[in-house]
Design an enzyme around this catalytic site. Structure first.
Site, PDB file in Angstrom:
ATOM      1  N   THR A  19      27.426  52.250 -69.299  1.00 16.38           N
ATOM      2  CA  THR A  19      28.632  52.253 -70.134  1.00 16.38           C
ATOM      3  C   THR A  19      28.804  53.610 -70.795  1.00 16.38           C
ATOM      4  O   THR A  19      27.839  54.325 -71.050  1.00 16.38           O
ATOM      5  CB  THR A  19      28.557  51.178 -71.237  1.00 16.38           C
ATOM      6  OG1 THR A  19      27.560  51.555 -72.203  1.00 16.38           O
ATOM      7  CG2 THR A  19      28.228  49.814 -70.666  1.00 16.38           C
ATOM      8  N   GLU A  20      30.043  53.945 -71.095  1.00 15.78           N
ATOM      9  CA  GLU A  20      30.368  55.148 -71.859  1.00 15.78           C
ATOM     10  C   GLU A  20      31.469  54.792 -72.858  1.00 15.78           C
ATOM     11  O   GLU A  20      32.602  54.509 -72.480  1.00 15.78           O
ATOM     12  CB  GLU A  20      30.833  56.277 -70.940  1.00 15.78           C
ATOM     13  CG  GLU A  20      29.774  56.793 -69.970  1.00 15.78           C
ATOM     14  CD  GLU A  20      28.687  57.627 -70.631  1.00 15.78           C
ATOM     15  OE1 GLU A  20      28.815  57.939 -71.843  1.00 15.78           O
ATOM     16  OE2 GLU A  20      27.717  57.973 -69.938  1.00 15.78           O
ATOM     17  N   VAL A  21      31.106  54.809 -74.123  1.00 12.67           N
ATOM     18  CA  VAL A  21      32.037  54.535 -75.223  1.00 12.67           C
ATOM     19  C   VAL A  21      32.425  55.866 -75.861  1.00 12.67           C
ATOM     20  O   VAL A  21      31.610  56.796 -75.905  1.00 12.67           O
ATOM     21  CB  VAL A  21      31.365  53.602 -76.265  1.00 12.67           C
ATOM     22  CG1 VAL A  21      32.206  53.466 -77.518  1.00 12.67           C
ATOM     23  CG2 VAL A  21      31.099  52.235 -75.655  1.00 12.67           C
TER      24      VAL A  21
END
Length: 308
Positions: A273-275
């Site tokens: 994931t990349e927030v």
């Protein structure tokens, strides 16, 4: 640009030596507490989960126990669901999203799967809000046997007996404005290369595995997260951080070739994931919630599409 000073340490065009690494290390300052923010939370979970050490890191006078959380009802006949956070210590929602998931939903899978959560892989970097470890190594390029990064080596050793039993691995990360202002310039300087500015995407996205793509899995996770926060759009070149867009909010890398965390095991379903915590459209709590939504969706899909 190689002839210009774009970072305060190093000589343009020359890779760092011991003196430059020491100068970089001298600039790092502790800004928060792994013991207060992570270890204390895990201590409170001992009544529900098995919280065990899988090694320790000693940097100077500082000692960091490395902790993993396992389902108490661990069964050899059940698949393993793996969640990792804090590989890059400055990516805050990776750590706090993993902890929030444990607190709110960790017990939801009892009897269906074995849960293994490592919320903070890099405690020294967590305290300094940094990407690297004290030796100026990026753990997320060093997840391999006999790794030079202690954080990476410890996790690889923990997961070695489970490599073929992990059904799903989700690794929780962030892409931040400091990637462009600090971490990519530092990397270029460390390696004696020119710094080419990039673009930070505004929103959430996922990284699939080039060698074992799972587009339906990635799409399922993206759709779940879209209910919590916005998904990153491609830039003018149709890319996110230099990688072509596979579908809305998804790019891919060769995760095993690059020794990335998501490639440690042979999980059928794996993603990173990349927030984007610096977005004016997202709060810190939203970032944590997005990580939790991604974990829950990844687990749901993996269990529903399990192939024995």
């Amino acid at each position: 640009m190689s002839s210009q000073h774009f970072y305060p340490i190093g000589t343009p065009g020359q890779a760092w030596g011991a003196a430059e690494r020491a100068a970089w290390l001298a600039r790092q300052r502790k800004q928060r507490s792994y013991a207060d923010d992570v270890v204390s939370v895990l201590e409170r979970l001992r009544g529900t989960f098995d919280v065990t050490g899988y090694g320790a890191l000693d940097y100077g006078v500082e000692h960091y126990p490395l902790l993993a959380v396992r389902s108490r009802d661990w069964r050899e006949d059940l698949p393993v669901l793996l969640v990792t956070g804090g590989v890059h210590g400055y990516e805050t929602s990776g750590v706090h999203g993993a902890l929030q998931f444990l607190q709110q939903h960790g017990g939801d899978y009892a009897g269906r799967a074995n849960l293994l959560v490592v919320p903070c892989v890099s405690p020294w970097a967590y305290e300094r809000i940094h990407r690297w470890n004290p030796e100026a190594l990026d753990p997320n390029r060093n997840f391999r046997k006999h790794s030079p990064a202690g954080e990476s080596a410890a996790l690889v050793d923990l997961l070695e007996p489970l490599r073929d039993r992990v059904l799903m691995h989700i690794d929780l990360h962030e892409t931040t404005d400091s990637d462009e202002s600090e971490f990519r310039p530092a990397l270029a300087s460390r390696d004696g290369k020119p710094f080419e500015p990039g673009e930070v995407p505004d929103g959430f996205y996922l990284v699939d595995d080039t060698d074992q793509p799972q587009p339906e899995f990635q799409q399922f996770v993206i759709e779940a997260v879209a209910k919590v926060t916005h998904i990153a759009d491609a830039d003018a070149r149709g890319e996110i951080i230099g990688a072509p867009l596979l579908m809305p909010g998804v790019i891919k890398f060769p995760v095993k070739e690059w020794s990335l965390c998501a490639g440690i095991t042979n999980a059928r379903y794996a993603t990173t994931t990349e927030v984007y915590p610096d977005s004016p459209r997202a709060t810190p709590q939203q970032c944590n919630d997005a990580q939790v939504a991604a974990v829950r969706a990844a687990i749901e899909y993996a269990l529903d599409h399990r192939v024995d």
